[in-house]
Design an enzyme around this catalytic site. Structure first.
Site, PDB file in Angstrom:
ATOM      1  CB  ILE A 258      -0.935   0.001   1.240  1.00 29.88           C
ATOM      2  CG1 ILE A 258      -1.929  -1.162   1.160  1.00 29.88           C
ATOM      3  CG2 ILE A 258      -1.668   1.333   1.371  1.00 29.88           C
ATOM      4  CD1 ILE A 258      -2.954  -1.087   0.056  1.00 29.88           C
TER       5      ILE A 258
ATOM      6  CG  ASP B  33      10.357  -0.597   3.629  1.00 32.33           C
ATOM      7  OD1 ASP B  33       9.142  -0.495   3.345  1.00 32.33           O
ATOM      8  OD2 ASP B  33      10.846  -1.603   4.194  1.00 32.33           O
TER       9      ASP B  33
ATOM     10  CE  LYS C  85      -9.048  -1.304   6.311  1.00 31.37           C
ATOM     11  NZ  LYS C  85      -8.472  -1.540   5.050  1.00 31.37           N
TER      12      LYS C  85
ATOM     13  CB  CYS D 241      -7.472  -6.573   4.855  1.00 30.47           C
ATOM     14  SG  CYS D 241      -6.319  -5.344   4.250  1.00 30.47           S
TER      15      CYS D 241
ATOM     16  CE  LYS E 131      -7.943  -9.354  -4.317  1.00 32.94           C
ATOM     17  NZ  LYS E 131      -8.248  -7.948  -4.238  1.00 32.94           N
TER      18      LYS E 131
HETATM   19  N1  NAD Z   1      -2.430  -5.009   1.546  1.00 33.58           N
HETATM   20  C1  NAD Z   1      -3.714  -4.679   1.640  1.00 33.58           C
HETATM   21  O1  NAD Z   1      -4.588  -5.277   1.034  1.00 33.58           O
HETATM   22  C2  NAD Z   1      -4.147  -3.506   2.487  1.00 33.58           C
HETATM   23  C3  NAD Z   1      -5.316  -2.805   2.144  1.00 33.58           C
HETATM   24  C4  NAD Z   1      -5.705  -1.744   2.930  1.00 33.58           C
HETATM   25  C5  NAD Z   1      -4.980  -1.426   4.072  1.00 33.58           C
HETATM   26  N2  NAD Z   1      -3.865  -2.150   4.392  1.00 33.58           N
HETATM   27  C6  NAD Z   1      -3.132  -1.770   5.600  1.00 33.58           C
HETATM   28  O2  NAD Z   1      -2.007  -0.999   5.186  1.00 33.58           O
HETATM   29  C7  NAD Z   1      -0.932  -1.241   6.095  1.00 33.58           C
HETATM   30  C8  NAD Z   1       0.292  -1.670   5.286  1.00 33.58           C
HETATM   31  O3  NAD Z   1       0.000  -2.917   4.699  1.00 33.58           O
HETATM   32  P1  NAD Z   1       0.791  -3.497   3.458  1.00 33.58           P
HETATM   33  O4  NAD Z   1      -0.036  -4.586   2.909  1.00 33.58           O
HETATM   34  O5  NAD Z   1       1.241  -2.403   2.559  1.00 33.58           O
HETATM   35  O6  NAD Z   1       2.069  -4.121   4.199  1.00 33.58           O
HETATM   36  P2  NAD Z   1       3.415  -4.587   3.531  1.00 33.58           P
HETATM   37  O7  NAD Z   1       3.976  -5.624   4.440  1.00 33.58           O
HETATM   38  O8  NAD Z   1       3.246  -4.898   2.087  1.00 33.58           O
HETATM   39  O9  NAD Z   1       4.359  -3.289   3.611  1.00 33.58           O
HETATM   40  C9  NAD Z   1       4.824  -2.746   4.820  1.00 33.58           C
HETATM   41  C10 NAD Z   1       6.226  -2.200   4.587  1.00 33.58           C
HETATM   42  O10 NAD Z   1       6.656  -1.617   5.817  1.00 33.58           O
HETATM   43  C11 NAD Z   1       8.027  -1.927   5.997  1.00 33.58           C
HETATM   44  N3  NAD Z   1       8.356  -1.790   7.416  1.00 33.58           N
HETATM   45  C12 NAD Z   1       8.061  -2.653   8.431  1.00 33.58           C
HETATM   46  N4  NAD Z   1       8.495  -2.133   9.600  1.00 33.58           N
HETATM   47  C13 NAD Z   1       9.081  -0.957   9.310  1.00 33.58           C
HETATM   48  C14 NAD Z   1       9.715   0.032  10.100  1.00 33.58           C
HETATM   49  N5  NAD Z   1       9.814  -0.094  11.413  1.00 33.58           N
HETATM   50  N6  NAD Z   1      10.198   1.132   9.465  1.00 33.58           N
HETATM   51  C15 NAD Z   1      10.094   1.277   8.124  1.00 33.58           C
HETATM   52  N7  NAD Z   1       9.500   0.369   7.328  1.00 33.58           N
HETATM   53  C16 NAD Z   1       8.998  -0.726   7.916  1.00 33.58           C
HETATM   54  C17 NAD Z   1       8.176  -3.331   5.457  1.00 33.58           C
HETATM   55  O11 NAD Z   1       9.534  -3.603   5.133  1.00 33.58           O
HETATM   56  C18 NAD Z   1       7.255  -3.283   4.228  1.00 33.58           C
HETATM   57  O12 NAD Z   1       7.958  -2.895   3.056  1.00 33.58           O
HETATM   58  C19 NAD Z   1      -1.425  -2.288   7.100  1.00 33.58           C
HETATM   59  O13 NAD Z   1      -1.925  -1.656   8.242  1.00 33.58           O
HETATM   60  C20 NAD Z   1      -2.556  -2.961   6.354  1.00 33.58           C
HETATM   61  O14 NAD Z   1      -3.512  -3.504   7.238  1.00 33.58           O
HETATM   62  C21 NAD Z   1      -3.420  -3.156   3.612  1.00 33.58           C
END
Ligand code: NAD
Length: 457
Positions: free
Chosen positions: A31, A50, A230, A284, A349
């Site tokens: 995201i 990151d 949400k 999610c 999915k």
């Molecule tokens: N993937 C989905 O379908 C989706 C949809 C809507 C909302 N969300 C929400 O969005 C948020 C992010 O989800 P995502 O799917 O993108 O996760 P993801 O795991 O794909 O990405 C998270 C990123 O954060 C980085 N990270 C972890 N700890 C860190 C730190 N301390 N400092 C810097 N970077 C760090 C990781 O290396 C990774 O690249 C979550 O809360 C999730 O619930 C996800």
């Protein structure tokens, strides 16, 4: 230079329009990266932070990591070429070079299904220790209501009175609701909810996001309400899927076809259709239900019955899928133990390369516990090792070598599977269709031993 908090309305608008603001997105995964690219594409200098150094290197060397997000490859190339976007693993540099800090950090759960907010909390501590004054922080991660106001803010402000929200920094939320595989489409279509610690912050977030995203920005009374919305939308889906899964289990026994029922039911204007399946996965839906359960514990000594029961039903579905397989194998007196079972699809999915909390992992585990030899084919995971199994690349060879198959993910490629073709290639013609994508009548007429979820024999 003035901080964003000290700017007048006209100065803010001027900074946004001239691209004078710098945005830092912390967490550039599924995201966060598209979010950062959207900010950069709107003309604002954007830095992605990151901890994954390989990801940072990959991005800075011009390689787009999210191949299954249509549209963002083009935007990525454009903003990298224009030098509007770069990645770094240097937290302090990224944060202090920016006016706005967007948090898109993971919020998974632990093995006991307790939400794990450690990434957000450790970043709150780092912001407390290293952030200069005057920033606007926006949390896009999915969290339970009150987490931002209590746990996050407590650590961010600390006890040393250095930082105070509303005085020398601003805090708000804009919970992300996009669907993987169609993030660009969703970013252009789905309204966004904006909650904040005060009205000024909310207005500020709305001004900035309006420049980047051409969607409705809906003001929420506070952060907790935005986060409650949400969770509500996703728990609604998880529960409705549990409902049809429970119906499927009963209809199978009663000789009623769930798909026929659902197709007819959805002709009623107030019925919103959901479909049964081998379970619910991804970062999610399952997590959000457990976040809601965890949140409710603060207010009731009883369990959050309905949501917990829904989870139990959805978590039972991988077991049921394997039961259907055993029942089908039984028809030709073949035990599951030592049979080769082909699992089609591992993603949680369709048409995304993502196995986070995929129910297919559970299916594979159950099959292996029962002594089956598991083969995996997934067009998104060729030449890979998934759930400890080397995936196979030659689909026809997979069919020829298996005693039965389970369609576990409804990838587009699998929608075109012809029953006649399967029958002609498979060693034993056993098909378990956990997504109900094959015409069951045709399947049976050509001699497949077919089972779908909720479809009976
Ligand atoms: N993937 C989905 O379908 C989706 C949809 C809507 C909302 N969300 C929400 O969005 C948020 C992010 O989800 P995502 O799917 O993108 O996760 P993801 O795991 O794909 O990405 C998270 C990123 O954060 C980085 N990270 C972890 N700890 C860190 C730190 N301390 N400092 C810097 N970077 C760090 C990781 O290396 C990774 O690249 C979550 O809360 C999730 O619930 C996800």
């Amino acid at each position: 230079m003035k901080s964003i908090r000290d700017m007048s309305d006209s100065e803010i608008i001027e900074s946004i329009q001239s691209g004078g603001l710098t945005i830092c997105v912390i967490g550039i995964g599924r995201i966060g990266l598209p979010t950062a690219l959207s900010f950069a594409n709107s003309g604002l200098s954007t830095i992605g932070v990151d901890i994954n150094e390989n990801l940072v290197k990959m991005i800075n060397s011009g390689n787009f990591p999210l191949k299954d997000e249509p549209g963002y490859d083009v935007i990525f190339n454009k903003v990298i070429h224009e030098k509007k976007f770069r990645a770094t693993s240097n937290f302090t540099e990224g944060v202090n070079a920016s006016d706005v800090i967007v948090l898109s950090l993971p919020t998974p759960m632990d093995e006991k299904n307790i939400p794990d907010y450690s990434a957000l909390l450790s970043v709150a501590q780092k912001l407390h220790d290293e952030m200069s004054e005057g920033k606007l922080i926006i949390i896009e991660s999915t969290v339970e209501p009150n987490f931002v106001e209590k746990d996050f803010l407590e650590i961010l402000e600390g006890n040393d009175k250095k930082l105070k929200s509303g005085k020398n920094f601003s805090l708000g939320v804009c919970p992300e609701t996009a669907n993987p595989g169609q993030i660009l489409n969703d970013f252009e279509r789905l309204p966004r909810l904006v909650g904040a610690i005060d009205k000024e912050t909310q207005n500020l977030i709305i001004k900035i996001y309006k420049h980047v995203f051409t969607v409705d920005l809906i003001p929420m009374p506070d952060c907790k309400t935005a986060n409650a919305v949400k969770l509500t939308t996703n728990v609604f889906r998880d529960l409705n899927i549990a409902f049809v899964n429970e119906l499927a289990l009963i209809f199978e026994k009663a000789g009623i076809d769930i798909m026929t029922v659902l197709e007819a039911a959805k002709t009623k204007y107030n019925f919103q259709v959901h479909y049964p399946s081998a379970g619910v996965g991804g970062p999610c839906l399952p997590v959000n239900s457990y976040q809601m359960i965890n949140f409710a514990k603060n207010f009731t000594s009883k369990t959050f019955g309905l949501v917990e029961d829904g989870r139990k039903i959805n978590e039972k579905m991988p077991f049921h899928t394997v039961e259907l397989l055993e029942d089908a194998l039984n028809e030709i007196n073949l035990p599951l133990s030592n049979s080769s079972i082909l699992v089609l699809g591992v993603s949680y999915k369709p048409d995304v390369k993502d196995i986070q909390l995929s129910p297919v992992e559970k299916i594979v585990e159950i099959l292996q516990d029962k002594g089956a030899n598991v083969l995996i084919y997934d067009p998104y995971f060729k030449d890979s090792t998934i759930f400890g199994i080397k995936t196979l690349d030659d689909f026809v060879q997979c069919l020829e070598n298996c005693n039965g198959l389970i369609i576990a993910t409804a990838h587009k490629d699998f929608h075109n599977l012809e029953p006649q073709f399967l029958k002609s290639k498979m060693k034993n013609p056993i098909v378990i269709d956990s997504k109900n994508i094959i015409d069951q009548y045709l399947a049976k007429s050509v001699g497949l031993i077919y089972r779908g979820i909720g479809r009976g024999k």
